[in-house]
Design a protein around this motif. Sequence first.
Motif, PDB file in Angstrom:
ATOM      1  N   LYS A 392      19.663 -18.177 -11.604  1.00 38.28           N
ATOM      2  CA  LYS A 392      18.341 -17.736 -12.057  1.00 38.28           C
ATOM      3  C   LYS A 392      17.659 -16.767 -11.088  1.00 38.28           C
ATOM      4  O   LYS A 392      16.489 -16.453 -11.272  1.00 38.28           O
ATOM      5  N   ALA A 393      18.385 -16.298 -10.064  1.00 40.21           N
ATOM      6  CA  ALA A 393      17.756 -15.419  -9.072  1.00 40.21           C
ATOM      7  C   ALA A 393      17.122 -14.198  -9.728  1.00 40.21           C
ATOM      8  O   ALA A 393      15.986 -13.821  -9.416  1.00 40.21           O
ATOM      9  N   ASN A 394      17.842 -13.574 -10.660  1.00 41.42           N
ATOM     10  CA  ASN A 394      17.316 -12.374 -11.315  1.00 41.42           C
ATOM     11  C   ASN A 394      16.318 -12.689 -12.429  1.00 41.42           C
ATOM     12  O   ASN A 394      15.726 -11.781 -13.008  1.00 41.42           O
ATOM     13  N   GLU A 395      16.141 -13.990 -12.728  1.00 44.02           N
ATOM     14  CA  GLU A 395      15.214 -14.392 -13.797  1.00 44.02           C
ATOM     15  C   GLU A 395      13.860 -14.840 -13.231  1.00 44.02           C
ATOM     16  O   GLU A 395      12.991 -15.291 -13.972  1.00 44.02           O
ATOM     17  N   ILE A 396      13.694 -14.714 -11.932  1.00 42.26           N
ATOM     18  CA  ILE A 396      12.504 -15.261 -11.276  1.00 42.26           C
ATOM     19  C   ILE A 396      11.199 -14.686 -11.850  1.00 42.26           C
ATOM     20  O   ILE A 396      10.165 -15.349 -11.889  1.00 42.26           O
ATOM     21  N   PHE A 397      11.253 -13.445 -12.354  1.00 36.93           N
ATOM     22  CA  PHE A 397      10.030 -12.806 -12.862  1.00 36.93           C
ATOM     23  C   PHE A 397       9.494 -13.472 -14.128  1.00 36.93           C
ATOM     24  O   PHE A 397       8.356 -13.230 -14.514  1.00 36.93           O
ATOM     25  N   TYR A 398      10.293 -14.317 -14.767  1.00 36.26           N
ATOM     26  CA  TYR A 398       9.776 -15.076 -15.916  1.00 36.26           C
ATOM     27  C   TYR A 398       8.730 -16.100 -15.476  1.00 36.26           C
ATOM     28  O   TYR A 398       7.935 -16.565 -16.286  1.00 36.26           O
ATOM     29  N   SER A 399       8.766 -16.466 -14.184  1.00 36.52           N
ATOM     30  CA  SER A 399       7.831 -17.491 -13.694  1.00 36.52           C
ATOM     31  C   SER A 399       6.925 -17.019 -12.559  1.00 36.52           C
ATOM     32  O   SER A 399       5.956 -17.685 -12.235  1.00 36.52           O
ATOM     33  N   LYS A 400       7.258 -15.893 -11.937  1.00 32.05           N
ATOM     34  CA  LYS A 400       6.466 -15.423 -10.798  1.00 32.05           C
ATOM     35  C   LYS A 400       6.108 -13.954 -10.977  1.00 32.05           C
ATOM     36  O   LYS A 400       6.907 -13.162 -11.499  1.00 32.05           O
ATOM     37  N   SER A 401       4.933 -13.577 -10.495  1.00 38.59           N
ATOM     38  CA  SER A 401       4.494 -12.183 -10.599  1.00 38.59           C
ATOM     39  C   SER A 401       5.289 -11.309  -9.627  1.00 38.59           C
ATOM     40  O   SER A 401       5.852 -11.797  -8.638  1.00 38.59           O
ATOM     41  N   HIS A 402       5.306 -10.005  -9.899  1.00 41.17           N
ATOM     42  CA  HIS A 402       6.026  -9.064  -9.030  1.00 41.17           C
ATOM     43  C   HIS A 402       5.465  -9.080  -7.616  1.00 41.17           C
ATOM     44  O   HIS A 402       6.222  -8.990  -6.635  1.00 41.17           O
ATOM     45  N   GLU A 403       4.139  -9.201  -7.502  1.00 39.92           N
ATOM     46  CA  GLU A 403       3.517  -9.221  -6.166  1.00 39.92           C
ATOM     47  C   GLU A 403       3.976 -10.446  -5.369  1.00 39.92           C
ATOM     48  O   GLU A 403       4.261 -10.359  -4.167  1.00 39.92           O
ATOM     49  N   THR A 404       4.062 -11.596  -6.060  1.00 39.57           N
ATOM     50  CA  THR A 404       4.499 -12.834  -5.398  1.00 39.57           C
ATOM     51  C   THR A 404       5.943 -12.716  -4.934  1.00 39.57           C
ATOM     52  O   THR A 404       6.284 -13.084  -3.803  1.00 39.57           O
ATOM     53  N   VAL A 405       6.796 -12.203  -5.806  1.00 40.99           N
ATOM     54  CA  VAL A 405       8.233 -12.081  -5.471  1.00 40.99           C
ATOM     55  C   VAL A 405       8.425 -11.070  -4.345  1.00 40.99           C
ATOM     56  O   VAL A 405       9.262 -11.267  -3.456  1.00 40.99           O
ATOM     57  N   GLN A 406       7.618 -10.009  -4.349  1.00 41.11           N
ATOM     58  CA  GLN A 406       7.701  -9.003  -3.283  1.00 41.11           C
ATOM     59  C   GLN A 406       7.356  -9.629  -1.924  1.00 41.11           C
ATOM     60  O   GLN A 406       8.012  -9.345  -0.908  1.00 41.11           O
ATOM     61  N   LEU A 407       6.353 -10.505  -1.913  1.00 40.98           N
ATOM     62  CA  LEU A 407       5.980 -11.184  -0.673  1.00 40.98           C
ATOM     63  C   LEU A 407       7.104 -12.116  -0.221  1.00 40.98           C
ATOM     64  O   LEU A 407       7.409 -12.210   0.977  1.00 40.98           O
ATOM     65  N   MET A 408       7.727 -12.818  -1.190  1.00 45.19           N
ATOM     66  CA  MET A 408       8.878 -13.673  -0.848  1.00 45.19           C
ATOM     67  C   MET A 408       9.982 -12.843  -0.181  1.00 45.19           C
ATOM     68  O   MET A 408      10.574 -13.260   0.813  1.00 45.19           O
ATOM     69  N   ALA A 409      10.254 -11.658  -0.748  1.00 45.80           N
ATOM     70  CA  ALA A 409      11.300 -10.783  -0.193  1.00 45.80           C
ATOM     71  C   ALA A 409      10.935 -10.331   1.221  1.00 45.80           C
ATOM     72  O   ALA A 409      11.816 -10.209   2.091  1.00 45.80           O
ATOM     73  N   SER A 410       9.641 -10.106   1.473  1.00 40.57           N
ATOM     74  CA  SER A 410       9.191  -9.707   2.819  1.00 40.57           C
ATOM     75  C   SER A 410       9.421 -10.829   3.822  1.00 40.57           C
ATOM     76  O   SER A 410       9.821 -10.591   4.967  1.00 40.57           O
ATOM     77  N   ILE A 411       9.159 -12.071   3.390  1.00 44.30           N
ATOM     78  CA  ILE A 411       9.395 -13.233   4.269  1.00 44.30           C
ATOM     79  C   ILE A 411      10.885 -13.361   4.566  1.00 44.30           C
ATOM     80  O   ILE A 411      11.293 -13.606   5.705  1.00 44.30           O
ATOM     81  N   LYS A 412      11.697 -13.179   3.537  1.00 46.28           N
ATOM     82  CA  LYS A 412      13.169 -13.224   3.714  1.00 46.28           C
ATOM     83  C   LYS A 412      13.602 -12.169   4.735  1.00 46.28           C
ATOM     84  O   LYS A 412      14.403 -12.443   5.637  1.00 46.28           O
ATOM     85  N   LYS A 413      13.074 -10.964   4.606  1.00 47.33           N
ATOM     86  CA  LYS A 413      13.428  -9.852   5.504  1.00 47.33           C
ATOM     87  C   LYS A 413      13.024 -10.159   6.943  1.00 47.33           C
ATOM     88  O   LYS A 413      13.738  -9.844   7.892  1.00 47.33           O
ATOM     89  N   LEU A 414      11.888 -10.813   7.094  1.00 46.27           N
ATOM     90  CA  LEU A 414      11.391 -11.152   8.431  1.00 46.27           C
ATOM     91  C   LEU A 414      12.276 -12.207   9.103  1.00 46.27           C
ATOM     92  O   LEU A 414      12.622 -12.091  10.284  1.00 46.27           O
ATOM     93  N   LEU A 415      12.634 -13.250   8.357  1.00 42.49           N
ATOM     94  CA  LEU A 415      13.386 -14.362   8.941  1.00 42.49           C
ATOM     95  C   LEU A 415      14.893 -14.119   8.962  1.00 42.49           C
ATOM     96  O   LEU A 415      15.608 -14.728   9.740  1.00 42.49           O
ATOM     97  N   ASP A 416      15.368 -13.258   8.068  1.00 44.71           N
ATOM     98  CA  ASP A 416      16.812 -13.017   7.948  1.00 44.71           C
ATOM     99  C   ASP A 416      17.048 -11.526   7.715  1.00 44.71           C
ATOM    100  O   ASP A 416      17.477 -11.105   6.640  1.00 44.71           O
ATOM    101  N   PRO A 417      16.769 -10.693   8.744  1.00 47.20           N
ATOM    102  CA  PRO A 417      16.808  -9.230   8.549  1.00 47.20           C
ATOM    103  C   PRO A 417      18.174  -8.694   8.119  1.00 47.20           C
ATOM    104  O   PRO A 417      18.249  -7.679   7.429  1.00 47.20           O
ATOM    105  N   ASN A 418      19.242  -9.376   8.507  1.00 51.22           N
ATOM    106  CA  ASN A 418      20.587  -8.906   8.125  1.00 51.22           C
ATOM    107  C   ASN A 418      21.062  -9.481   6.790  1.00 51.22           C
ATOM    108  O   ASN A 418      22.169  -9.174   6.333  1.00 51.22           O
ATOM    109  N   GLY A 419      20.246 -10.353   6.194  1.00 53.27           N
ATOM    110  CA  GLY A 419      20.582 -10.890   4.876  1.00 53.27           C
ATOM    111  C   GLY A 419      21.837 -11.736   4.852  1.00 53.27           C
ATOM    112  O   GLY A 419      22.578 -11.739   3.863  1.00 53.27           O
ATOM    113  N   ILE A 420      22.075 -12.523   5.931  1.00 47.69           N
ATOM    114  CA  ILE A 420      23.328 -13.313   5.976  1.00 47.69           C
ATOM    115  C   ILE A 420      23.190 -14.679   5.322  1.00 47.69           C
ATOM    116  O   ILE A 420      24.190 -15.315   4.980  1.00 47.69           O
ATOM    117  N   LEU A 421      21.931 -15.168   5.156  1.00 52.95           N
ATOM    118  CA  LEU A 421      21.740 -16.542   4.693  1.00 52.95           C
ATOM    119  C   LEU A 421      21.763 -16.638   3.169  1.00 52.95           C
ATOM    120  O   LEU A 421      20.871 -16.122   2.488  1.00 52.95           O
TER     121      LEU A 421
END
Length: 435
Positions: A392-421
């Motif tokens: 459901k990763a690509n379906e997240i917008f059915y339940s969350k706004s674009h602004e919310t998901v964008q903030l989630m992606a920013s947190i991911k980038k901060l904690l896991d900049p190389n995207g290994i997790l």
Amino acid sequence: MHKYKGSSKLLLLPRNTEEVSKILEYCNSRRLAVVPQGGNTGLVGGSVPVFDEVIINAGSMNKIIAFDKVSGILVCEAGCILENLISYLDNQGFIMPLDLGAKGSCQIGGNVSTNAGGLRFVRYGSLHGNVLGLEAVLANGDVLDMLGTLRKDNTGYDLKHLFIGSEGSLGIVTKVSILTPPKLSSVNIAFLACEDYLSCQKLLSEAKRKLGEILSAFEFLDSHAMDLVLNHLEGVRNPLPSAVHNFYVLIETTGSDESYDKEKLEAFLLHSMESGLISDGVLAQDINQASSFWRIREGVPEALMRAGPVYKYDLSIPVEKMYSLVEDMRLRLGQSANVVGYGHLGDGNLHLNISAPRYDDTILAQIEPYVYEWTSKHRGSISAEHGLGLMKANEIFYSKSHETVQLMASIKKLLDPNGILNPYKVLPHSLCSYS
């Protein structure tokens, strides 16, 4: 569900936090993707290595570190199997606030990382409320010690909540501290029949009013689910064999005064029978009968698997609308599949299951994205308690706004900049850059 096939050349079994830290530090420096794995009981592909990730399995980290009998606070490692924790606490006179069908193999770290819900949610709430602290290892190997055991701590941001439900995409949970309630002596279980879904809803409202503080579970299943259990599981008997009913409800109460609780439940059942909310019912007379009632409800997923290919959806929908989706899907699919509805009515969580003769792209195209669109239209959640994972990763917008998901992606980038997790899980692929 034969939906995802893992592919990995390497499985690691760290024995402690330090080893997890060293593994992640090394993998991050080489930009090697990793997938954390617990008991492998998830339903959305969250613990599957999709593109040859290194598997980090927590199973060897299974020690109970401490238990405080005064406060009821348990501290343990992430690889502890849930059922083992339940047994340990039972011997201490306490219970886990979490109980679910996969307890024999799921691990507490995975439960926390997916914010698992389960059968006691209506009484004890989510793991966001019961987890007091945790220890997690970040992508670069840094260890975050947030393993507090305080009920109250208002010193800044409560970062543990980032890791509860993040499915290993922000860090790997290695230890948890959980608030556990004392085991109460009086448990009563009733298995009831309702003729329509409106009666189930009214029964829930009445139960919350009349049983209040002792209500600990309110589960429902439809006649299709009941038929599957009776036909595919050995030794299961219908507690209400005199007639076929459209809906079945399991109510559990937990309290400290046996005679008071039983009297209260019996009065509630009598009133519900007289007012026509229930058409039949039985109260468990002993622990064996109580177990047999739970076996029916907990046995639905197993019965579905035995019946053949199944498409599974775990949705939060406002209670009054919940069963309408099941009825809509029956009209939509006609004779091509058996649509089954059951779940945690007490907290608005529908398990929609579509049992088919075979896995078929034509059937899937009828189900998705219709189920997600329907849920979104009714302001529901496309994942109530199993996470988003890969499915459901690509379906997240059915339940969350674009602004919310964008903030989630920013947190991911901060904690896991190389995207290994746990790449390709939780967040839409378009927002994540993977090495």
